[in-house]
Motif scaffolding. Structure first.
Motif, PDB file in Angstrom:
ATOM      1  N   ARG A 145       6.554   2.115   7.426  1.00 12.33           N
ATOM      2  CA  ARG A 145       6.852   1.343   6.211  1.00 12.33           C
ATOM      3  C   ARG A 145       6.384  -0.097   6.349  1.00 12.33           C
ATOM      4  O   ARG A 145       5.804  -0.671   5.416  1.00 12.33           O
ATOM      5  CB  ARG A 145       8.358   1.377   5.915  1.00 12.33           C
ATOM      6  N   VAL A 146       6.615  -0.706   7.479  1.00  5.38           N
ATOM      7  CA  VAL A 146       6.215  -2.103   7.701  1.00  5.38           C
ATOM      8  C   VAL A 146       4.701  -2.248   7.633  1.00  5.38           C
ATOM      9  O   VAL A 146       4.192  -3.245   7.112  1.00  5.38           O
ATOM     10  CB  VAL A 146       6.769  -2.602   9.052  1.00  5.38           C
ATOM     11  N   ALA A 147       3.953  -1.259   8.117  1.00  3.45           N
ATOM     12  CA  ALA A 147       2.490  -1.335   8.100  1.00  3.45           C
ATOM     13  C   ALA A 147       1.937  -1.327   6.683  1.00  3.45           C
ATOM     14  O   ALA A 147       0.819  -1.785   6.450  1.00  3.45           O
ATOM     15  CB  ALA A 147       1.897  -0.173   8.897  1.00  3.45           C
ATOM     16  N   ARG A 148       2.700  -0.826   5.722  1.00  3.46           N
ATOM     17  CA  ARG A 148       2.218  -0.762   4.341  1.00  3.46           C
ATOM     18  C   ARG A 148       2.397  -2.074   3.587  1.00  3.46           C
ATOM     19  O   ARG A 148       1.805  -2.269   2.537  1.00  3.46           O
ATOM     20  CB  ARG A 148       2.926   0.367   3.597  1.00  3.46           C
ATOM     21  N   PHE A 149       3.226  -2.989   4.077  1.00  2.00           N
ATOM     22  CA  PHE A 149       3.431  -4.299   3.441  1.00  2.00           C
ATOM     23  C   PHE A 149       2.610  -5.350   4.157  1.00  2.00           C
ATOM     24  O   PHE A 149       2.680  -5.491   5.371  1.00  2.00           O
ATOM     25  CB  PHE A 149       4.909  -4.700   3.487  1.00  2.00           C
ATOM     26  N   HIS A 179       0.856  -1.183   0.000  1.00  2.00           N
ATOM     27  CA  HIS A 179       0.000   0.000   0.000  1.00  2.00           C
ATOM     28  C   HIS A 179       0.894   1.235   0.000  1.00  2.00           C
ATOM     29  O   HIS A 179       1.885   1.286   0.725  1.00  2.00           O
ATOM     30  CB  HIS A 179      -0.895   0.016   1.241  1.00  2.00           C
ATOM     31  N   VAL A 180       0.542   2.244  -0.792  1.00  2.00           N
ATOM     32  CA  VAL A 180       1.375   3.446  -0.869  1.00  2.00           C
ATOM     33  C   VAL A 180       1.180   4.357   0.335  1.00  2.00           C
ATOM     34  O   VAL A 180       1.999   5.239   0.591  1.00  2.00           O
ATOM     35  CB  VAL A 180       1.116   4.230  -2.172  1.00  2.00           C
ATOM     36  N   ALA A 206      13.709   7.197  13.540  1.00  2.00           N
ATOM     37  CA  ALA A 206      13.817   6.112  12.564  1.00  2.00           C
ATOM     38  C   ALA A 206      12.900   4.939  12.907  1.00  2.00           C
ATOM     39  O   ALA A 206      12.403   4.258  12.002  1.00  2.00           O
ATOM     40  CB  ALA A 206      15.266   5.628  12.473  1.00  2.00           C
ATOM     41  N   ASN A 207      12.667   4.695  14.180  1.00  2.00           N
ATOM     42  CA  ASN A 207      11.795   3.583  14.568  1.00  2.00           C
ATOM     43  C   ASN A 207      10.356   3.815  14.110  1.00  2.00           C
ATOM     44  O   ASN A 207       9.691   2.906  13.625  1.00  2.00           O
ATOM     45  CB  ASN A 207      11.834   3.367  16.082  1.00  2.00           C
ATOM     46  N   GLU A 208       9.868   5.029  14.253  1.00  2.00           N
ATOM     47  CA  GLU A 208       8.510   5.325  13.807  1.00  2.00           C
ATOM     48  C   GLU A 208       8.407   5.262  12.278  1.00  2.00           C
ATOM     49  O   GLU A 208       7.432   4.769  11.732  1.00  2.00           O
ATOM     50  CB  GLU A 208       8.059   6.701  14.291  1.00  2.00           C
TER      51      GLU A 208
END
Length: 112
Positions: free
Chosen positions: A77-81, A54-55, A70-72
């Motif tokens: 990014r991980v939530a989009r895959f 998801h974009v 960087a953690n957030e």
């Protein structure tokens, strides 16, 4: 896909349209999001795995601020895959013409 020089490692690029602002350069090209990637066993003509990208946030959430660290940013990014949502079962794969200017990039903007 192009070989990287490391055994069993290949890379490729996908060029796509993520969203359509009102003042877009090409208003007739539709949005390609979310992208579904299938890993296909060509010998058996079956998808053996894949993911959905998801974009933006898949739930429609709009972030009001930039990530604070960087953690957030990584969590966003991980939530989009998603590791699910690929095409199950038999699949027909057609050959795509190679763009000589960008031989390792699949440009979805020029698909029929």
């Amino acid at each position: 896909m192009a070989a990287t020089g490391v055994p069993r490692e290949f890379v490729a690029g996908v060029r796509f349209r993520a969203w359509s602002p009102p003042s877009a350069l090409h208003p007739t090209i539709g949005i390609h999001a979310p992208l579904v990637f299938d890993v296909v066993d060509a010998w058996a003509s079956r998808a053996i795995g894949g993911c959905t990208y998801h974009v933006s946030h898949p739930g429609g959430r709009n972030y009001a601020t930039f990530p604070v660290n960087a953690n957030e940013a990584e969590a966003r990014r991980v939530a989009r895959f998603w590791s699910h949502g690929h095409t199950p079962g038999p699949i027909a794969v057609r050959d795509e013409p190679v763009n000589p200017a960008h031989p390792s990039t699949l440009d979805l903007r020029w698909q029929p």
